[in-house]
Scaffold this motif. Structure first.
Motif, mmCIF file in Angstrom:
data_model
loop_
_atom_site.group_PDB
_atom_site.id
_atom_site.type_symbol
_atom_site.label_atom_id
_atom_site.label_comp_id
_atom_site.label_asym_id
_atom_site.label_seq_id
_atom_site.Cartn_x
_atom_site.Cartn_y
_atom_site.Cartn_z
ATOM 1 N N THR A 1 -19.030 8.444 9.160
ATOM 2 C CA THR A 1 -19.360 9.198 7.941
ATOM 3 C C THR A 1 -19.160 8.389 6.673
ATOM 4 O O THR A 1 -19.377 8.908 5.576
ATOM 5 C CB THR A 1 -18.499 10.467 7.842
ATOM 6 N N MET A 2 -18.746 7.122 6.798
ATOM 7 C CA MET A 2 -18.471 6.293 5.631
ATOM 8 C C MET A 2 -19.436 5.111 5.572
ATOM 9 O O MET A 2 -19.955 4.673 6.609
ATOM 10 C CB MET A 2 -17.021 5.793 5.671
ATOM 11 N N PRO A 3 -19.669 4.566 4.376
ATOM 12 C CA PRO A 3 -20.570 3.421 4.247
ATOM 13 C C PRO A 3 -20.110 2.248 5.104
ATOM 14 O O PRO A 3 -18.955 1.808 4.999
ATOM 15 C CB PRO A 3 -20.486 3.062 2.762
ATOM 16 N N LEU A 4 -20.983 1.781 5.995
ATOM 17 C CA LEU A 4 -20.668 0.713 6.948
ATOM 18 C C LEU A 4 -19.491 1.068 7.843
ATOM 19 O O LEU A 4 -18.953 0.203 8.533
ATOM 20 C CB LEU A 4 -20.365 -0.606 6.224
ATOM 21 N N GLY A 5 -19.028 2.313 7.785
ATOM 22 C CA GLY A 5 -17.879 2.718 8.578
ATOM 23 C C GLY A 5 -16.547 2.344 7.966
ATOM 24 O O GLY A 5 -15.500 2.437 8.612
ATOM 25 N N ILE A 6 -16.533 1.934 6.667
ATOM 26 C CA ILE A 6 -15.321 1.471 5.986
ATOM 27 C C ILE A 6 -14.468 2.664 5.576
ATOM 28 O O ILE A 6 -14.965 3.630 5.009
ATOM 29 C CB ILE A 6 -15.686 0.659 4.734
ATOM 30 N N VAL A 7 -13.158 2.595 5.803
ATOM 31 C CA VAL A 7 -12.251 3.667 5.367
ATOM 32 C C VAL A 7 -11.364 3.206 4.217
ATOM 33 O O VAL A 7 -11.291 3.845 3.177
ATOM 34 C CB VAL A 7 -11.387 4.182 6.530
ATOM 35 N N GLY A 8 -10.666 2.106 4.350
ATOM 36 C CA GLY A 8 -9.797 1.629 3.266
ATOM 37 C C GLY A 8 -8.480 1.115 3.804
ATOM 38 O O GLY A 8 -7.861 1.759 4.656
ATOM 39 N N ALA A 9 -8.036 -0.048 3.281
ATOM 40 C CA ALA A 9 -6.844 -0.705 3.806
ATOM 41 C C ALA A 9 -5.734 -0.882 2.797
ATOM 42 O O ALA A 9 -4.640 -1.304 3.151
ATOM 43 C CB ALA A 9 -7.230 -2.085 4.367
ATOM 44 N N GLY A 10 -5.975 -0.569 1.518
ATOM 45 C CA GLY A 10 -5.030 -0.941 0.480
ATOM 46 C C GLY A 10 -3.693 -0.246 0.531
ATOM 47 O O GLY A 10 -2.682 -0.815 0.127
ATOM 48 N N GLU A 11 -3.658 1.008 1.033
ATOM 49 C CA GLU A 11 -2.429 1.779 0.917
ATOM 50 C C GLU A 11 -1.836 2.246 2.239
ATOM 51 O O GLU A 11 -0.644 2.538 2.315
ATOM 52 C CB GLU A 11 -2.686 2.992 0.018
ATOM 53 N N VAL A 12 -2.640 2.335 3.281
ATOM 54 C CA VAL A 12 -2.120 2.883 4.536
ATOM 55 C C VAL A 12 -0.974 2.034 5.085
ATOM 56 O O VAL A 12 -0.079 2.548 5.764
ATOM 57 C CB VAL A 12 -3.259 3.008 5.575
ATOM 58 N N GLY A 13 -0.954 0.728 4.760
ATOM 59 C CA GLY A 13 0.065 -0.154 5.316
ATOM 60 C C GLY A 13 1.478 0.207 4.939
ATOM 61 O O GLY A 13 2.417 -0.009 5.709
ATOM 62 N N ILE A 14 1.685 0.779 3.744
ATOM 63 C CA ILE A 14 3.043 1.098 3.303
ATOM 64 C C ILE A 14 3.531 2.418 3.881
ATOM 65 O O ILE A 14 4.739 2.643 4.005
ATOM 66 C CB ILE A 14 3.121 1.135 1.759
ATOM 67 N N THR A 15 2.609 3.315 4.232
ATOM 68 C CA THR A 15 3.020 4.629 4.710
ATOM 69 C C THR A 15 3.651 4.519 6.089
ATOM 70 O O THR A 15 3.172 3.792 6.956
ATOM 71 C CB THR A 15 1.821 5.604 4.758
ATOM 72 N N GLY A 16 4.739 5.228 6.278
ATOM 73 C CA GLY A 16 5.446 5.201 7.555
ATOM 74 C C GLY A 16 6.427 4.064 7.710
ATOM 75 O O GLY A 16 7.282 4.101 8.603
ATOM 76 N N VAL A 17 6.355 3.049 6.856
ATOM 77 C CA VAL A 17 7.215 1.879 7.021
ATOM 78 C C VAL A 17 8.703 2.225 6.861
ATOM 79 O O VAL A 17 9.523 1.863 7.716
ATOM 80 C CB VAL A 17 6.797 0.750 6.063
ATOM 81 N N PRO A 18 9.112 2.914 5.767
ATOM 82 C CA PRO A 18 10.540 3.243 5.665
ATOM 83 C C PRO A 18 11.043 4.066 6.845
ATOM 84 O O PRO A 18 12.182 3.879 7.301
ATOM 85 C CB PRO A 18 10.622 4.040 4.355
ATOM 86 N N ALA A 19 10.209 4.964 7.378
ATOM 87 C CA ALA A 19 10.627 5.766 8.528
ATOM 88 C C ALA A 19 10.792 4.890 9.769
ATOM 89 O O ALA A 19 11.742 5.072 10.542
ATOM 90 C CB ALA A 19 9.613 6.873 8.790
ATOM 91 N N ALA A 20 9.873 3.938 9.982
ATOM 92 C CA ALA A 20 10.001 3.057 11.138
ATOM 93 C C ALA A 20 11.304 2.267 11.083
ATOM 94 O O ALA A 20 11.992 2.096 12.097
ATOM 95 C CB ALA A 20 8.800 2.108 11.205
ATOM 96 N N VAL A 21 11.673 1.806 9.876
ATOM 97 C CA VAL A 21 12.943 1.081 9.724
ATOM 98 C C VAL A 21 14.121 2.016 9.979
ATOM 99 O O VAL A 21 15.061 1.680 10.719
ATOM 100 C CB VAL A 21 13.033 0.457 8.320
ATOM 101 N N ALA A 22 14.087 3.201 9.358
ATOM 102 C CA ALA A 22 15.186 4.152 9.536
ATOM 103 C C ALA A 22 15.323 4.576 10.990
ATOM 104 O O ALA A 22 16.443 4.743 11.506
ATOM 105 C CB ALA A 22 14.964 5.374 8.645
ATOM 106 N N ASN A 23 14.203 4.765 11.674
ATOM 107 C CA ASN A 23 14.250 5.146 13.082
ATOM 108 C C ASN A 23 14.807 4.024 13.946
ATOM 109 O O ASN A 23 15.530 4.279 14.918
ATOM 110 C CB ASN A 23 12.854 5.544 13.563
ATOM 111 N N ALA A 24 14.487 2.787 13.588
ATOM 112 C CA ALA A 24 15.057 1.653 14.316
ATOM 113 C C ALA A 24 16.557 1.540 14.063
ATOM 114 O O ALA A 24 17.333 1.224 14.970
ATOM 115 C CB ALA A 24 14.342 0.366 13.907
ATOM 116 N N VAL A 25 16.993 1.807 12.824
ATOM 117 C CA VAL A 25 18.424 1.788 12.514
ATOM 118 C C VAL A 25 19.147 2.871 13.310
ATOM 119 O O VAL A 25 20.254 2.654 13.832
ATOM 120 C CB VAL A 25 18.648 1.972 10.993
#
Length: 728
Positions: free
Chosen positions: A685-709
């Motif tokens: 449903t997106m042009p060339l099938g592109i969704v976006g990469a700029g912000e998804v990388g940061i989401t979930g990161v603090p939780a992954a660290v906290a869960n590992a701790v």
């Protein structure tokens, strides 16, 4: 005239601006020379709320080289900031509604109350330190923790809803066989881009040229035109290179407006670069948050209730989507989401990489992890048992969803099967070893862009669009897209960008820019090919240059959108239609984070030692630049998890660590090798099938660290950052 070249989209290509940036050829906003250039520096308020009772500039004006000091007594008038309206996207960039230097009121500690203009930057800074300001302090509210009880419900927004409800989540939670009910906090954060904010402003009569570190070129042009009462056509904003933005350069903050004001008042070009401290005092950052996440489940792990509520500081009209990901990630029969705001006498917060989702994913993904342990289930298995087939809250279809595949690939690559299920059971000498996972999620939005594409008889292609390049490789991606669309070598494509004289583009924010511009580039290329095919039928077939030569044309051009009055109205209608159409389905970039930490048993020091992220961002235009984007987001998320925190004095509202000496961002020694992989499956449903990469990388990161701790130590950290005192 069909494409015979190998595709450019999908190749790991270097950034086309890489050579200029690495050799010093790139010119940033504080590097443009002008004859008779003056320099400016800000004077900041030292009270949180009050009125100015007097300003003594005697010592400042005595400094050799000082031209003038602007205060509310002698500053040119500004028009009020426009009211925020979704019908006019440029209104979204009013960082605050404060009339800088047009009022004696002080609204936060750090608000600019004077600007010094001098022949040199050294003289301006010296004189700014000598300006003496008297205040009548007024009662202020600056303590977020103390004021949370006074929070009010956030107003709804058609793009970012403020909450939602399905069933009776609280009742279902009360009778759930297994439940967790946790409270979390995250601190405020401040922007620290490599390039601090800077403005060079030049007036020529009622025409204004601004060299600006901005990620919203055309919106800023409209804003400046409104504030300084000139036609938008009289304003030109130039920003070919921006040294990082992350949301901090999306708004029109004090430095920009006061540089333009100073240039008008003195009749000279004026440069105003912000110091690191001035960025903290005048540019909004991420809001602190207090959140509750409660989950109820059956013994088999099937969720029966999800409650996610939040309190954040009042921002500038753009809501913090703290519960956005919770609308879409897990299936449950009963869901309650609520977002609340508290108003404080502090600089308004603003967008910061994945605003809302970056902090909202921390409690949700931590609570899911906690529930998994209480159920005796693998944290990935619990997530998969509650993976929805449609939007859990509203029943909307997913345009594209491959979280199962992301987790499967990530678990295999990371070696998740080697993890011991018992917390505190994995050791390496004095180090406790832990593994954690979390889901990454960011909405896939799309605006519209105006574009022209020109093909010349020599075979070269020029793509023109006033989008922003902040280091993510935007121009390179659009060149790849145009090359494939026209069947020409990528070396034949030149992209003009970073200038408001070019066709209008949306701001670089919300991960919207690549897909938005790509849609128009593809449409313009199709129009161009249609014209070429008509010429070929009339003059004979051949290559594109041969067709133009036979037709006696030096070039042929096609456009999407225009900057005429009717063109702007049509563009507004096109954008609204695009947004409303896209809201019919759930579009999102998603991913799975896998983190390994080691915790020193003696000191409590936490070290992140391995990281794997697998992402579904639709079609990957350039794996090299996309990998950098996602790695950068993960690095920023590790900073959120372990060190970043703006310290605000709860008595005075003053930021106590306004520089990188006291605000700790990750350095190379803090970051392990980061493995990034893509599913590279286009969203249909997106042009060339592109969704976006700029912000998804940061989401979930603090939780992954906290869960590992937690897995390493058995301690559930609910308050960021995860500092030593919380671990030991």
């Amino acid at each position: 005239m069909t494409q015979t070249l190998p595709p450019a989209v999908g190749k790991r290509l270097d950034r086309i601006d890489g050579h200029a940036k690495t050799t010093g050829g790139a010119r940033f906003s504080a590097e443009y020379p002008y004859p008779d250039l003056a320099h400016a520096a800000l004077v900041h308020a030292t009270v949180a709320r009050g009125r100015i009772t007097g300003i003594d500039t005697t010592a400042a004006t005595a400094v050799p080289g000082v031209i003038t000091v602007l205060t509310h007594h002698n500053a040119p008038a500004l028009k009020p900031a426009p009211r925020v309206s979704m019908m006019n996207m440029s209104t979204l960039i009013s960082g605050t509604s404060v009339d800088y230097l047009n009022t004696d009121e002080v609204h936060w500690d750090g608000q600019p109350v004077a600007v010094v203009i001098a022949e040199t930057s050294e003289a301006a800074r010296e004189a700014a330190d000598l300006v003496r300001v008297g205040y009548r302090s007024l009662p202020s509210t600056v303590d977020f923790a103390a004021e949370r009880k006074n929070a009010k419900p956030q107003k709804n927004n058609p793009i970012l809803p403020s909450g939602g409800k399905k069933g009776d989540a609280e009742a279902a939670l009360a009778v759930a066989p297994v439940s967790v009910d946790l409270r979390f906090t995250t601190p405020p954060h401040n922007h620290n881009a490599i390039e601090p904010h800077a403005t060079t402003a030049v007036w020529d009569g009622d025409h204004l040229t601004v060299h600006e570190a901005t990620q919203a070129i055309h919106y800023l042009r409209s804003h400046l035109a409104t504030r300084f009462a000139v036609p938008p056509a009289n304003v030109r904003v130039i920003a070919p290179y921006v040294g990082g933005g992350f949301g901090g350069k999306a708004m029109a903050w004090a430095g920009t407006l006061l540089a333009v004001m100073a240039a008008r008042a003195t009749g000279r070009p004026v440069r105003l670069p912000l110091t690191r401290e001035a960025v903290y005092r005048t540019v909004g950052g991420r809001s602190p948050s207090a959140q509750r996440v409660a989950l109820g489940a059956n013994a088999d792990g099937k969720l029966t209730a999800i409650v996610h509520t939040s309190v954040v500081r009042q921002g500038n009209g753009i809501p913090e989507g703290v519960t956005t990901q919770t609308r879409h990630l897990y299936a449950a029969e009963n869901i309650l989401l609520r977002q609340n705001l508290v108003e404080l006498d502090l600089l308004p917060n603003t967008s910061m990489r994945a605003p809302g989702e970056a902090v909202g994913s921390f409690p949700l993904e931590s609570a899911i992890d906690e529930l998994a342990y209480r159920l005796g289930l693998d944290p990935i298995e619990l997530r998969m048992r509650n993976e929805p087939t449609v939007g859990p809250l509203d029943g909307k279809k997913f345009s594209h969803r491959m979280l199962r595949e992301a987790y499967a690939q990530g678990a295999e690559s990371f070696g998740w099967a080697n993890r011991s299920a018992q917390p505190g059971s994995m050791r390496d000498g004095r180090w406790l070893v832990g593994m954690g996972v979390a889901t990454a999620y960011h909405p896939g939005l799309r605006f519209t862009a105006d574009v022209t594409v020109r093909l010349s008889a020599d075979g070269s292609v020029l793509v023109r669009c006033g989008f922003q390049e902040m280091g993510m490789g935007a121009a390179t991606a659009q060149a790849q897209i145009a090359a494939d669309a026209l069947g020409v070598p990528i070396d034949a494509v030149k992209v003009a960008y970073g200038d408001s004289d070019l066709p209008t583009a949306p701001m670089a924010g919300g991960s919207v820019q690549t897909a938005s511009v790509a849609a128009s580039v593809l449409e313009a290329c199709e129009k161009l090919k249609d014209r070429l095919h008509k010429l070929a039928r009339r003059h004979g077939t051949g290559s594109y240059p041969e067709t133009l030569a036979k037709a006696g044309l030096p070039a042929v051009e096609a456009a999407v959108g225009s900057d005429t009055r009717l063109g702007r109205l049509a563009g507004q209608a096109r954008m609204i239609a695009t947004i409303m159409r896209d809201l019919r389905t759930v579009k999102a970039a998603t991913g799975a984070h896998f983190c390994e930490v080691r915790v020193d048993t003696d000191t409590g020091e936490v070290r992140v030692t391995r990281w794997t992220g697998v992402f579904d961002i639709g079609r990957v235009v350039n794996p090299k630049t996309a990998t950098s984007q996602l790695q950068g987001g993960i690095v920023m998320g590790i900073g959120m998890a372990l060190s970043e925190e703006t310290l605000v004095d709860p008595r005075t509202g003053r930021i106590m660590n306004p520089s990188l000496t006291g605000y700790h961002v990750p350095v190379h020694a803090d970051i392990p090798p980061i493995e990034v992989a893509f599913l590279d499956d286009p969203d249909p449903t997106m042009p060339l099938g592109i969704v976006g990469a700029g912000e998804v990388g940061i989401t979930g990161v603090p939780a992954a660290v906290a869960n590992a701790v937690y897995h390493a130590t058995g301690k559930r950290i609910l308050d960021l950052p995860i500092t030593v005192d919380k671990v030991v």
